[in-house]
Design a protein around this motif. Structure first.
Motif, mmCIF file in Angstrom:
data_model
loop_
_atom_site.group_PDB
_atom_site.id
_atom_site.type_symbol
_atom_site.label_atom_id
_atom_site.label_comp_id
_atom_site.label_asym_id
_atom_site.label_seq_id
_atom_site.Cartn_x
_atom_site.Cartn_y
_atom_site.Cartn_z
ATOM 1 N N PHE A 188 0.822 -1.210 0.000
ATOM 2 C CA PHE A 188 0.000 0.000 0.000
ATOM 3 C C PHE A 188 0.857 1.261 0.000
ATOM 4 C CE2 PHE A 188 -3.088 -3.135 0.733
ATOM 5 C CZ PHE A 188 -4.328 -2.582 0.465
ATOM 6 N N GLU A 189 1.936 1.256 0.766
ATOM 7 C CA GLU A 189 2.797 2.440 0.831
ATOM 8 C C GLU A 189 3.532 2.675 -0.489
ATOM 9 O OE1 GLU A 189 6.680 4.098 3.235
ATOM 10 O OE2 GLU A 189 5.302 2.741 4.275
ATOM 11 N N HIS A 190 3.908 1.601 -1.142
ATOM 12 C CA HIS A 190 4.659 1.703 -2.398
ATOM 13 C C HIS A 190 3.784 1.283 -3.584
ATOM 14 C CE1 HIS A 190 8.154 2.425 0.050
ATOM 15 N NE2 HIS A 190 7.885 1.332 0.748
ATOM 16 N N TYR A 191 2.542 1.679 -3.531
ATOM 17 C CA TYR A 191 1.597 1.271 -4.568
ATOM 18 C C TYR A 191 2.013 1.770 -5.951
ATOM 19 C CZ TYR A 191 -2.809 0.102 -6.796
ATOM 20 O OH TYR A 191 -3.750 -0.432 -7.627
ATOM 21 N N ASP A 192 2.644 2.920 -5.988
ATOM 22 C CA ASP A 192 3.123 3.438 -7.274
ATOM 23 C C ASP A 192 4.099 2.467 -7.925
ATOM 24 O OD1 ASP A 192 4.866 4.109 -5.087
ATOM 25 O OD2 ASP A 192 5.932 5.510 -6.394
ATOM 26 N N ASP A 193 4.987 1.883 -7.126
ATOM 27 C CA ASP A 193 5.924 0.883 -7.667
ATOM 28 C C ASP A 193 5.184 -0.349 -8.153
ATOM 29 O OD1 ASP A 193 7.980 2.580 -6.891
ATOM 30 O OD2 ASP A 193 8.411 1.459 -5.044
ATOM 31 N N ARG A 194 4.161 -0.754 -7.419
ATOM 32 C CA ARG A 194 3.404 -1.952 -7.803
ATOM 33 C C ARG A 194 2.691 -1.747 -9.144
ATOM 34 N NH1 ARG A 194 6.207 -2.331 -3.795
ATOM 35 N NH2 ARG A 194 5.806 -3.747 -2.050
ATOM 36 N N ILE A 195 2.192 -0.530 -9.367
ATOM 37 C CA ILE A 195 1.542 -0.218 -10.652
ATOM 38 C C ILE A 195 2.566 -0.321 -11.788
ATOM 39 C CG2 ILE A 195 0.412 1.582 -12.031
ATOM 40 C CD1 ILE A 195 -0.759 2.654 -9.346
ATOM 41 N N GLU A 196 3.716 0.308 -11.588
ATOM 42 C CA GLU A 196 4.777 0.261 -12.614
ATOM 43 C C GLU A 196 5.172 -1.180 -12.921
ATOM 44 O OE1 GLU A 196 6.075 2.603 -14.450
ATOM 45 O OE2 GLU A 196 5.467 4.423 -13.417
ATOM 46 N N GLU A 197 5.411 -1.969 -11.879
ATOM 47 C CA GLU A 197 5.819 -3.363 -12.054
ATOM 48 C C GLU A 197 4.751 -4.157 -12.803
ATOM 49 O OE1 GLU A 197 6.507 -4.516 -8.013
ATOM 50 O OE2 GLU A 197 8.324 -3.301 -7.882
ATOM 51 N N TRP A 198 3.486 -3.911 -12.474
ATOM 52 C CA TRP A 198 2.402 -4.643 -13.120
ATOM 53 C C TRP A 198 2.405 -4.396 -14.628
ATOM 54 C CZ3 TRP A 198 -0.902 -8.463 -12.325
ATOM 55 C CH2 TRP A 198 -1.967 -8.616 -13.236
ATOM 56 N N PHE A 199 2.489 -3.132 -15.014
ATOM 57 C CA PHE A 199 2.407 -2.819 -16.438
ATOM 58 C C PHE A 199 3.694 -3.153 -17.188
ATOM 59 C CE2 PHE A 199 -1.358 -0.555 -15.019
ATOM 60 C CZ PHE A 199 -2.257 -0.959 -15.992
ATOM 61 N N CYS A 200 4.803 -3.270 -16.493
ATOM 62 C CA CYS A 200 6.033 -3.749 -17.140
ATOM 63 C C CYS A 200 5.954 -5.239 -17.426
ATOM 64 C CB CYS A 200 7.247 -3.477 -16.254
ATOM 65 S SG CYS A 200 7.772 -1.767 -16.255
ATOM 66 N N ASN A 201 5.214 -5.976 -16.595
ATOM 67 C CA ASN A 201 5.179 -7.435 -16.694
ATOM 68 C C ASN A 201 3.879 -7.994 -17.269
ATOM 69 O OD1 ASN A 201 7.753 -7.746 -15.481
ATOM 70 N ND2 ASN A 201 6.820 -7.341 -13.501
ATOM 71 N N ASN A 202 2.899 -7.152 -17.534
ATOM 72 C CA ASN A 202 1.604 -7.624 -18.039
ATOM 73 C C ASN A 202 1.179 -6.763 -19.208
ATOM 74 O OD1 ASN A 202 0.634 -9.707 -15.925
ATOM 75 N ND2 ASN A 202 1.394 -7.977 -14.722
ATOM 76 N N SER A 203 0.862 -7.396 -20.297
ATOM 77 C CA SER A 203 0.503 -6.638 -21.495
ATOM 78 C C SER A 203 -0.994 -6.379 -21.605
ATOM 79 C CB SER A 203 0.992 -7.369 -22.748
ATOM 80 O OG SER A 203 0.398 -8.650 -22.817
#
Length: 168
Positions: free
Chosen positions: A92-107
């Motif tokens: 939750f605190e680093h949700y911005d990183d989780r969004i970036e990681e998701w879109f880097c790894n999921n098309s």
């Protein structure tokens, strides 16, 4: 660490535990209103308060490890307590990183967030990012889950152990 420092840290742990309890009461009071802001505000407050207790008892700074060990000893907190794991707070605190990681790894473009009762029968978890199941008070982040009842119970136990060491 002297006695005054111990008392101040223990008082802060007690305060954070009470904040989490209050947030849990608000979460329970709003479970049927489906007010997403109230629900997620309460969840976030629980996670932040739990993380604040965790940071005091398990400092990530090597310089303060002994403080955590001493406080855990005083408060009779096991080293492997559920609060020692900050994974969900970090999601939750680093949700911005989780969004970036998701879109880097999921098309695919499917992105479901802040789902209410995502594990309710008939619903799929595949594309849910953050979810809350009000039926069992479970928080979901993608394919991981956290039982908020266990977190709140751990905080309650610690709060009870704080009472002999705090000013009234």
């Amino acid at each position: 660490m002297n006695g005054l420092q111990e008392m101040i840290f223990i008082s802060e742990i007690a305060l954070q535990s009470k904040i989490a309890q209050r947030a849990a009461e608000c979460l329970k009071a709003n479970e049927n209103s489906f007010d997403k802001i109230e629900v997620w505000s309460s969840i976030q407050s629980i996670l932040v308060a739990a993380a604040n207790v965790s940071k005091i008892l398990w400092s990530s700074n090597k310089k303060y490890e002994k403080r955590g060990e001493r406080l855990r000893q005083i408060l009779r907190v096991e080293k492997e307590n559920i609060l020692s794991d900050r994974k969900f707070r970090n999601h939750f605190e680093h949700y911005d990183d989780r969004i970036e990681e998701w879109f880097c790894n999921n098309s695919n473009g499917v992105y479901i967030d802040l789902a209410m009762n995502p594990s309710f029968p008939g619903r799929t978890l595949n594309n849910n990012h953050r979810g809350y199941n009000s039926f069992d008070n479970t928080l979901v982040f993608r394919d991981q889950s956290l039982d908020l009842n266990e977190v709140l119970k751990a905080l309650e136990d610690i709060l009870n152990n704080c009472k002999p060491h705090t000013l009234t």
